[in-house]
Design an enzyme around this catalytic site. Structure first.
Site, mmCIF file in Angstrom:
data_model
loop_
_atom_site.group_PDB
_atom_site.id
_atom_site.type_symbol
_atom_site.label_atom_id
_atom_site.label_comp_id
_atom_site.label_asym_id
_atom_site.label_seq_id
_atom_site.Cartn_x
_atom_site.Cartn_y
_atom_site.Cartn_z
ATOM 1 N N GLY A 7 0.858 -1.179 0.000
ATOM 2 C CA GLY A 7 0.000 0.000 0.000
ATOM 3 C C GLY A 7 0.894 1.229 0.000
ATOM 4 C CB ALA A 8 2.933 2.812 -2.250
ATOM 5 N N GLY A 12 1.741 5.508 2.768
ATOM 6 C CA GLY A 12 2.826 4.610 2.342
ATOM 7 C C GLY A 12 3.868 5.348 1.517
ATOM 8 C CE LYS A 187 -3.402 8.788 14.674
ATOM 9 N NZ LYS A 187 -2.877 8.425 13.401
#
Ligand SMILES: NC(=O)C1=CN([C@@H]2O[C@H](COP(=O)(O)OP(=O)(O)OC[C@H]3O[C@@H](n4cnc5c(N)ncnc54)[C@H](OP(=O)(O)O)[C@@H]3O)[C@@H](O)[C@H]2O)C=CC1
Ligand SMILES: CC(C)(CO)C(=O)C(=O)O
Length: 314
Positions: A7-8, A12, A187
């Site tokens: 996953g970019a 990413g 978070k």
């Protein structure tokens, strides 16, 4: 260290680009062909505090194209793609490969452990932000934003130190935690603060932080999360809902849109099941009421459903 990103997209590419610029061997794996082609042809363009740099990094659409095992696999697909994505990454996962998620929400480590074995899995959360501006072009929000990583059992291992060292050398402010579970819940409260409310209302942060009735709703949702974490015995550092509410908007402009709102506006599913849904699931297990989070889950799912081809739709 050979680091492969599964996953970019926005995050990413941001973290992968920063690590590549810092000297790590980085592979960006993502099905977005135009993005992959642009990166391989001209490098990844990284826009950061008004200045653009071009980072040389290798991208591909499938793990089979990498051809060697990774030392570290970082999972940065949307939560609902986690299982399929890690399965497709099998060719780069060997006996010494560490797999780590930096995704928002809870539950990813269980999915990853089921697929690759718990010994290989580390956890992390990041306050870094990223926006994909177009193929091969990302806006990076790395500066001053912390990333926290750790072993699921809290040990400060050599592999964890190696990874945090690599991140810090590249300029990603990274801390090792012996309480990563607490970090993950902290978070989560940040995402619970505005995710569902902005998705339902369509408001940017400017709007969200102007209307006291929405602040009351956010504080109630965060309070439920805190009560659930405390019932689960998690050592959280955020125990005042107001702190999460304030932290959620720190450093972000009034026109900022949460990722949940961005997902809806781009016609995609949201990660509501992993964010507000996590509070609801843990609350049900521990007998802690979570009516505000349940309502936010229902409403966001209703909006997602309204776009489908449901029976009776005109
Ligand atoms: N963006 C941010 O600032 C932040 C994001 N996060 C978290 O990071 C995670 C990723 O978010 P973000 O980067 O914004 O999301 P994006 O949608 O920008 O990127 C995810 C990418 O993963 C791709 N993908 C889908 N399936 C696979 C697969 N099987 N193998 C490889 N790639 C795949 C997607 O392609 P396609 O679009 O074709 O599905 C997409 O390009 C989320 O959990 C989010 O909550 C956390 C903090 C900040
Ligand atoms: C930037 C932040 C913390 C805002 O809520 C976020 O993680 C998101 O939008 O998903």
């Amino acid at each position: 260290m050979r680091i492969c990103f599964i996953g970019a997209g926005a995050l990413g590419s941001t973290i992968g680009g920063t690590l590549a610029r810092g000297g790590a061997e980085v592979w960006l794996i993502d099905p977005f062909q135009a993005h992959v082609d642009a990166i391989n042809a001209g490098g990844l363009r990284v826009l950061e505090v008004g200045a653009e740099t071009v980072v040389k990094v290798t991208a591909c659409t499938s793990a089979t194209q990498v051809g060697v095992e990774a030392d570290l696999v970082i999972v940065l697909v949307k939560s609902y793609h986690t299982r399929d994505a890690i399965r497709a990454a099998a060719p780069i996962i060997g006996p010494r490969t560490v797999v780590m998620s930096l995704q928002n929400g809870l539950g990813h480590e269980d999915i990853l452990s089921e697929e690759v074995g718990r010994d290989r899995v580390m956890a992390g959360k990041t306050y870094v932000g990223g926006v994909l501006l177009g193929p091969g072009h990302v806006r990076s929000g790395v500066l001053g934003k912390e990333t926290i990583i750790g072993e699921l059992d809290g040990r400060l291992t050599e592999r964890a130190q190696l990874i945090s060292g690599t991140f810090n050398r590249a300029g990603i402010l990274t801390r090792l935690s012996d309480n990563i579970l607490g970090t993950m819940w902290d978070k989560l409260f940040i995402n619970v603060a505005g995710g569902g409310i902005t998705a339902v209302t369509g408001l940017t942060y400017g709007g969200l932080y102007s209307l006291p009735v929405l602040e009351d709703c956010a504080l109630a949702a965060i309070s439920e999360g805190i009560a659930v974490a405390q019932a689960a015995g998690v050592k959280i550092s955020i125990t005042d809902p107001r702190r999460a509410w304030t932290m959620a908007s720190a450093g972000l402009p009034p026109e900022f849109k949460t990722s949940m709102l961005q997902s809806l506006q781009s016609g995609n599913l949201t990660e509501v099941d992993y964010i507000h849904g996590s509070v609801v699931r843990w609350g049900a297990r521990l007998n802690v009421p979570t009516p505000v989070n349940s309502t936010l889950v229902a409403l966001v799912k209703g909006i997602e459903y309204a776009r489908s081809d449901y029976p009776g739709r005109s």
